[in-house]
Design an enzyme around this catalytic site. Structure first.
Site, PDB file in Angstrom:
ATOM      1  N   SER A  21       0.850  -1.331  -0.210  1.00 25.64           N
ATOM      2  CA  SER A  21      -0.250   0.426  -0.087  1.00 25.64           C
ATOM      3  C   SER A  21       1.325   1.543  -0.069  1.00 25.64           C
ATOM      4  O   SER A  21       0.474   2.194  -0.577  1.00 25.64           O
ATOM      5  CB  SER A  21      -0.774   0.051   1.150  1.00 25.64           C
ATOM      6  OG  SER A  21      -0.116  -0.288   1.763  1.00 25.64           O
ATOM      7  N   HIS A  32      -4.947  -3.315  -2.773  1.00 25.50           N
ATOM      8  CA  HIS A  32      -4.876  -2.193  -3.798  1.00 25.50           C
ATOM      9  C   HIS A  32      -4.481  -3.228  -5.528  1.00 25.50           C
ATOM     10  O   HIS A  32      -4.139  -2.715  -5.980  1.00 25.50           O
ATOM     11  CB  HIS A  32      -3.204  -2.251  -3.517  1.00 25.50           C
ATOM     12  CG  HIS A  32      -3.535  -0.957  -2.100  1.00 25.50           C
ATOM     13  ND1 HIS A  32      -4.443  -0.317  -2.470  1.00 25.50           N
ATOM     14  CD2 HIS A  32      -3.508  -1.256  -1.051  1.00 25.50           C
ATOM     15  CE1 HIS A  32      -4.494   0.762  -1.358  1.00 25.50           C
ATOM     16  NE2 HIS A  32      -3.883  -0.499  -0.837  1.00 25.50           N
ATOM     17  N   LYS A  54     -11.492   0.053  -2.212  1.00 23.42           N
ATOM     18  CA  LYS A  54     -10.580   0.820  -3.277  1.00 23.42           C
ATOM     19  C   LYS A  54     -11.585   0.557  -4.556  1.00 23.42           C
ATOM     20  O   LYS A  54     -11.829   1.364  -4.331  1.00 23.42           O
ATOM     21  CB  LYS A  54      -8.871   0.342  -2.751  1.00 23.42           C
ATOM     22  CG  LYS A  54      -8.731   0.649  -1.645  1.00 23.42           C
ATOM     23  CD  LYS A  54      -7.857  -0.152  -0.875  1.00 23.42           C
ATOM     24  CE  LYS A  54      -7.204   0.283   0.881  1.00 23.42           C
ATOM     25  NZ  LYS A  54      -6.979  -0.890   1.422  1.00 23.42           N
TER      26      LYS A  54
END
Ligand SMILES: *Cc1c(COP(=O)(O)O)cnc(C)c1O
Length: 379
Positions: free
Chosen positions: A177, A205, A236
């Site tokens: 991240s 991610h 996300k």
């Protein structure tokens, strides 16, 4: 005599340069309004612009009209909704795993997952830069943790040889991240097989952004392997909130019986699941992921020569060194109409303060070239 402790003096003051600040802002697509100014947002993990996508928002609104807002209880009591089961089925099929379980957030997923998988007799082998939720999950389990240098598979191999045991887990972020680089998940799986361990990959991610959108494990051809357990999040690239765990049918059924962070927490609102079903279908169409990847390529080309970390993902950290320099750079960018966060220790190691630039499919080519120009003009 020192004051007796009460809530007013319980905490020691945090040093001024280490204080964290919350700044209220409103976001709309790639724009963010802070302190009365509208800036281009390079600080969001909404990588595909789905948080404001009209179809995603319409699904949530229709659900609220029909089903109200809150789910009212844990899934175990009365908060289970048919949309949850539909989404879990579709995620498992898309990601190539036998089964899927959704959880309230990535933090809750990782804390509950490691607490369920491990105990005092389990050894956990973890990358030093793993997300805090994985660190805390290992602590909650009471497991012995062996942390290896970031992406150092040799050190991991040495640790696996040294610390033998019946039940062991290798635990790693997929896309990291703060650095934007990627674990070599296929090599990790080979080690997991050689040393008889499970492999836990948190690709918060990577899902929606890497490869065809299915993330790192699919790109590496290891999705669905019986030694692999994977975590993804809705906060996300999916543009929503919540998380999911993927694994074999037996593993997911075991978690359904054990996952305290699911039992003892209110189920997410049904509207979230209805919206995430639409996000999933938009991600599967592929266009948004390709737009994001084009933007990453465009930015890397325009920023060539700047001290960027080697990352080909949506996370593009620009190294600043000192905290003061990172803060000054973030301020200068803000003056230029660009919102880019300075990330400082303890979130990253000492002396490694950086600007953490995140790119999105929602950024225009013009916004990206404005950013690259501004970065070149930093002192
Ligand atoms: C963001 C993140 C989480 C936490 O997910 P939330 O849904 O925001 O709680 C967990 N792991 C990684 C790697 C993350 O980046």
């Amino acid at each position: 005599m020192p004051d007796m402790p009460d809530s007013r003096n319980w905490f020691k003051p945090v040093a001024a340069e280490r204080q964290r600040h919350l700044t209220a802002s409103r976001r709309q697509g790639s724009a963010i309004a802070v302190d009365g100014r509208t800036l281009v947002n390079f600080a969001s993990n909404d990588y595909l612009g789905l948080a404001h996508h009209p179809e995603v928002c319409a699904a949530a609104m229709q659900s609220i009209e029909r089903n109200g807002l809150g789910s009212g209880a844990s899934r175990l009591v009365s908060g289970d909704d048919p949309a949850i089961h539909r989404l879990e089925g579709q995620l498992a099929e898309w990601k190539g795993f036998e089964a899927c379980l959704t959880v309230g957030s990535g933090m809750l997923a990782n804390m509950g997952l490691l607490q369920s998988l491990a105990d005092r007799h389990t050894q956990i082998f973890a990358d030093r830069l793993n997300h805090a939720s994985l660190v805390d999950g290992a602590r909650l389990a009471g497991a012995a943790s062996h942390r290896y240098h970031h992406l150092d598979n040799h050190q991991l191999e040495t640790l696996l040889q040294k610390h033998v045991g019946e039940r062991r887990l290798i635990v790693s972020d997929g896309v990291f991240s703060m650095d934007g680089d990627c674990a070599e998940v296929a090599a990790l799986l080979t080690m997991a097989e050689r040393h008889d361990t499970l492999l836990v990959i948190d690709d918060a991610h990577g899902v929606g952004t890497v490869g065809d959108g299915r993330g790192l494990t699919s790109a590496a051809g290891i999705a669905g392997h019986p030694r692999l357990v994977e975590i993804g999040t809705f906060g996300k690239a999916f543009g929503g909130y919540g998380a999911f765990i993927l694994g074999s049918r037996a593993l997911i059924e075991g978690l359904r019986q054990r996952l305290r962070t699911m039992f003892y927490s209110t189920a997410l609102p049904p509207a979230i699941f209805e919206a995430m079903l639409v996000s999933l279908s938009l991600i599967r169409a592929g266009t948004l992921t390709r737009q994001l990847q084009d933007n990453v390529e465009r930015f890397r080309a325009l920023a060539e020569g700047l001290p960027l970390l080697a990352s080909d993902t949506a996370i593009q950290p620009l190294m600043m060194g000192s905290d003061a320099r990172a803060l000054a750079a973030a301020e200068a960018l803000q003056d230029a109409g660009l919102f880019v966060p300075a990330i400082r220790p303890p979130t990253v190691p000492e002396g490694m303060a950086r600007l953490r630039i995140t790119l999105s499919a929602a950024h225009s080519a013009e916004q990206i070239s404005r950013l690259a120009t501004a970065l070149r003009q930093l002192p």
